[in-house]
Design an enzyme around this catalytic site. Structure first.
Site, mmCIF file in Angstrom:
data_model
loop_
_atom_site.group_PDB
_atom_site.id
_atom_site.type_symbol
_atom_site.label_atom_id
_atom_site.label_comp_id
_atom_site.label_asym_id
_atom_site.label_seq_id
_atom_site.Cartn_x
_atom_site.Cartn_y
_atom_site.Cartn_z
ATOM 1 N N GLU A 1 28.887 -16.338 104.059
ATOM 2 C CA GLU A 1 28.497 -16.072 105.574
ATOM 3 C C GLU A 1 27.262 -15.651 105.892
ATOM 4 O O GLU A 1 26.175 -16.099 106.587
ATOM 5 C CB GLU A 1 29.800 -15.842 106.374
ATOM 6 C CG GLU A 1 29.434 -15.284 107.668
ATOM 7 C CD GLU A 1 30.824 -14.725 108.226
ATOM 8 O OE1 GLU A 1 31.870 -15.180 108.035
ATOM 9 O OE2 GLU A 1 30.802 -13.652 108.799
ATOM 10 N N LYS B 1 38.498 9.062 109.538
ATOM 11 C CA LYS B 1 38.386 10.340 110.281
ATOM 12 C C LYS B 1 38.737 11.815 109.505
ATOM 13 O O LYS B 1 39.779 12.433 109.762
ATOM 14 C CB LYS B 1 39.346 10.316 111.523
ATOM 15 C CG LYS B 1 39.155 9.184 112.567
ATOM 16 C CD LYS B 1 37.811 9.338 113.427
ATOM 17 C CE LYS B 1 37.295 8.046 114.291
ATOM 18 N NZ LYS B 1 36.192 7.865 114.545
HETATM 19 N N1 COA Z 1 41.899 4.486 112.406
HETATM 20 C C1 COA Z 1 40.993 4.956 113.325
HETATM 21 N N2 COA Z 1 39.601 4.867 113.162
HETATM 22 C C2 COA Z 1 39.191 4.105 112.160
HETATM 23 C C3 COA Z 1 40.032 3.668 111.167
HETATM 24 C C4 COA Z 1 41.411 3.624 111.504
HETATM 25 N N3 COA Z 1 42.282 3.164 110.574
HETATM 26 N N4 COA Z 1 39.331 2.765 110.141
HETATM 27 C C5 COA Z 1 38.016 3.045 110.785
HETATM 28 N N5 COA Z 1 37.757 3.710 111.847
HETATM 29 C C6 COA Z 1 36.652 4.157 112.501
HETATM 30 C C7 COA Z 1 35.760 4.710 111.683
HETATM 31 O O1 COA Z 1 35.954 6.248 111.387
HETATM 32 C C8 COA Z 1 34.349 4.447 112.269
HETATM 33 O O2 COA Z 1 34.185 5.274 113.498
HETATM 34 P P1 COA Z 1 32.634 5.688 113.611
HETATM 35 O O3 COA Z 1 32.087 4.606 114.096
HETATM 36 O O4 COA Z 1 33.113 6.662 114.727
HETATM 37 O O5 COA Z 1 32.254 6.510 112.670
HETATM 38 C C9 COA Z 1 34.542 2.943 112.933
HETATM 39 O O6 COA Z 1 36.164 2.920 112.876
HETATM 40 C C10 COA Z 1 34.347 1.844 111.909
HETATM 41 O O7 COA Z 1 34.899 2.074 110.548
HETATM 42 P P2 COA Z 1 33.957 1.698 109.368
HETATM 43 O O8 COA Z 1 34.934 1.846 108.238
HETATM 44 O O9 COA Z 1 32.593 2.576 109.179
HETATM 45 O O10 COA Z 1 33.640 0.158 109.312
HETATM 46 P P3 COA Z 1 32.578 -0.500 108.650
HETATM 47 O O11 COA Z 1 31.199 -0.478 109.038
HETATM 48 O O12 COA Z 1 32.702 -0.654 106.854
HETATM 49 O O13 COA Z 1 33.039 -1.962 109.242
HETATM 50 C C11 COA Z 1 34.648 -3.597 110.148
HETATM 51 C C12 COA Z 1 34.283 -2.505 109.195
HETATM 52 C C13 COA Z 1 36.119 -3.831 109.596
HETATM 53 C C14 COA Z 1 34.495 -3.361 111.326
HETATM 54 C C15 COA Z 1 33.958 -4.937 109.643
HETATM 55 O O14 COA Z 1 33.897 -5.114 108.072
HETATM 56 C C16 COA Z 1 33.898 -5.967 110.639
HETATM 57 O O15 COA Z 1 33.494 -6.230 111.458
HETATM 58 N N6 COA Z 1 34.874 -7.018 110.014
HETATM 59 C C17 COA Z 1 34.914 -8.048 110.775
HETATM 60 C C18 COA Z 1 35.764 -8.887 110.155
HETATM 61 C C19 COA Z 1 35.096 -9.619 108.847
HETATM 62 O O16 COA Z 1 35.484 -8.927 107.856
HETATM 63 N N7 COA Z 1 34.150 -10.541 108.881
HETATM 64 C C20 COA Z 1 33.393 -11.091 107.629
HETATM 65 C C21 COA Z 1 32.328 -10.610 107.332
HETATM 66 S S1 COA Z 1 31.322 -11.158 108.710
#
Ligand code: COA
Length: 433
Positions: free
Chosen positions: A239, A362
């Site tokens: 994608e 966290k």
């Molecule tokens: N409970 C509480 N907070 C959580 C958490 C949980 N279980 N898991 C993650 N977080 C918080 C992190 O601490 C982080 O907080 P911050 O922004 O204050 O640092 C935030 O949520 C984002 O987490 P992170 O692990 O850094 O996310 P990432 O940048 O690796 O992105 C997704 C992860 C899921 C958001 C991202 O992959 C996404 O947008 N996916 C959408 C769906 C997808 O996969 N699409 C296909 C690709 S486009």
């Protein structure tokens, strides 16, 4: 009949003049990330502030800069509808002054065609070629937006790569255009820490030479990319085109030679990354930026043998329900293509899907593997599609496993400090037999 150059000159205007044409009650639509015309939209914001323009709806996908419809200072004046959220849309949705459209990315073109009236399509494009065409760079839903839009407003930017297979717009179709040769948004390189590197190496060990890859958004999919440099004959059908994929192309690990369709070519639907990546796409006949209804169609994805899909998530429960869109009720992003690629990969011969994340969030206070999803959490990948879940402690294979087997496998890859309480919860739920 006027030449292309004459038409260009007659349609060229200031962004303020384009913003002045936008009327109350209109729906404006822009495609993903690089396609969002920030100069036209900042002129629109000025008009809202100055003239009190209200009643315009803006549909957006992966906003990379603050758009007027997500600007708290303009709340109540414009309505933003996010189909996949960046930081601005996320704050506005959580603040209660913007809306979201639930959707699979593969369905966006069809949903726009059937359910949204588009008064204006606004987009960044590369400069006009000698035949009068502008490249949208992104495949995504641009063709559907163009077909549906009453008016086409362009922001021509010489920094926008010219993607040869992306939807093209001819000058004769354009209502008005402006020029804005600003730097394109870049995605900061994700920090590859010890955990993401460990997870990247675990997944890379599962990927054979000759496999085809999709890597999602975030540090872990990027770490997987970096761990694949010693592989051979890999292919890309994805994608989002990422920087790690360009590294794999440049080092020769990817040559797309084993792909049964689009052999020898990299297929993606949009790009977001570094300037180096945009230069790589520019005029490159081996990169195909095709419409998302094709690229993310699970049946097309599944035609690639050994299709490997790697995406991130926020939490998973014992059933294997994956949440990648919200932290409880707090909106984070959209479904994007995660579900599309999970389905495509599990249907591919020898294919695998990996949903990967650090075991905790966290500062180790929250386990991302949980007995139940947090109330309000959105299921992005269903328990019936989920395949492998990966943390820094290993890989849990869930597909074809019972609830009891899944629960044991998930607890084994949870952070050690949470394993006892997870086991206790599982026993209390009577699901470990
Ligand atoms: N409970 C509480 N907070 C959580 C958490 C949980 N279980 N898991 C993650 N977080 C918080 C992190 O601490 C982080 O907080 P911050 O922004 O204050 O640092 C935030 O949520 C984002 O987490 P992170 O692990 O850094 O996310 P990432 O940048 O690796 O992105 C997704 C992860 C899921 C958001 C991202 O992959 C996404 O947008 N996916 C959408 C769906 C997808 O996969 N699409 C296909 C690709 S486009």
């Amino acid at each position: 009949m006027s030449t292309n150059a004459e038409q260009y000159r007659s349609k060229l205007t200031a962004p303020e003049q384009i913003a002045a044409q936008i009327q109350p009650g209109w729906t404006c639509c822009s495609d993903i990330a690089l396609s969002i015309p920030n100069r036209i939209y900042s002129a629109l914001a000025d008009r809202v502030r100055r003239d009190g323009l209200t009643g315009v709806t803006m549909h957006t996908l992966l906003d990379t800069r603050l758009l007027p419809c997500y600007d708290e200072q303009l709340k109540g004046m414009l309505t933003g509808v996010s189909w996949f959220s960046g930081a601005g849309a996320r704050s506005a949705v959580n603040g209660g002054y913007a809306d979201v459209m639930p959707c699979y990315y593969r369905d966006i073109s069809g949903l726009l065609t059937d359910h949204v009236e588009i008064d204006a399509y606004c987009a960044v494009v590369s400069p006009m070629d000698k035949h009068g065409y502008f490249s949208t760079c992104n495949g995504s839903a641009s063709s559907a937006m163009l077909r549906k839009a009453g008016r086409i407003y362009l922001e021509v930017n010489e920094n926008m790569p010219r993607a040869l297979s992306s939807p093209m717009i001819h000058i004769s179709q354009v209502t008005a255009l402006c020029e804005n040769h600003t730097e394109l948004p870049v995605l900061p390189s994700p920090k590859l820490d010890e955990i993401s590197t460990t997870i990247g190496n675990l997944i890379a060990a599962e990927i054979p030479d000759g496999a085809t890859l999709q890597l999602g958004i975030g540090a872990i999919p990027d770490a997987v990319g970096m761990a694949l440099k010693s592989k051979r004959n890999l292919g890309i059908h994805t994608e989002m085109l990422t920087d790690s994929m360009v590294e794999l192309l440049e080092c020769g690990a990817v040559n797309n030679s084993r792909k049964p369709i689009h052999t020898g070519r990299t297929v993606a639907t949009f790009a977001l990354g570094s300037r180096r990546m945009y230069d790589y796409i520019d005029d490159n006949p081996s990169i195909e930026m095709l419409p998302v209804e094709y690229v993310n169609n699970p049946e097309i994805i599944a035609q690639h043998p050994c299709m490997m899909s790697i995406n991130a998530a926020l939490e998973v429960d014992f059933f294997g329900q994956v949440c990648a869109e919200s932290v409880g009720t707090r909106h984070v992003s959209g479904t994007g293509g995660q579900a599309d690629y999970v389905r495509g990969a599990i249907q591919s011969k020898g294919g695998k899907s990996f949903i990967a994340f650090p075991s905790t969030a966290k500062n180790d206070t929250i386990s991302k593997i949980r007995p139940f999803l947090t109330p309000g959490a959105i299921v992005t990948t269903s328990k019936n599609d989920v395949d492998h879940i990966v943390t820094e402690y290993g890989i849990a294979k869930l597909r074809g496993r019972t609830l009891s087997q899944r629960t044991r496998a998930l607890i084994a890859v949870a952070h050690p400090k949470f394993r006892e309480e997870l086991t206790f919860a599982a026993k209390k739920q009577n699901i470990i037999i």
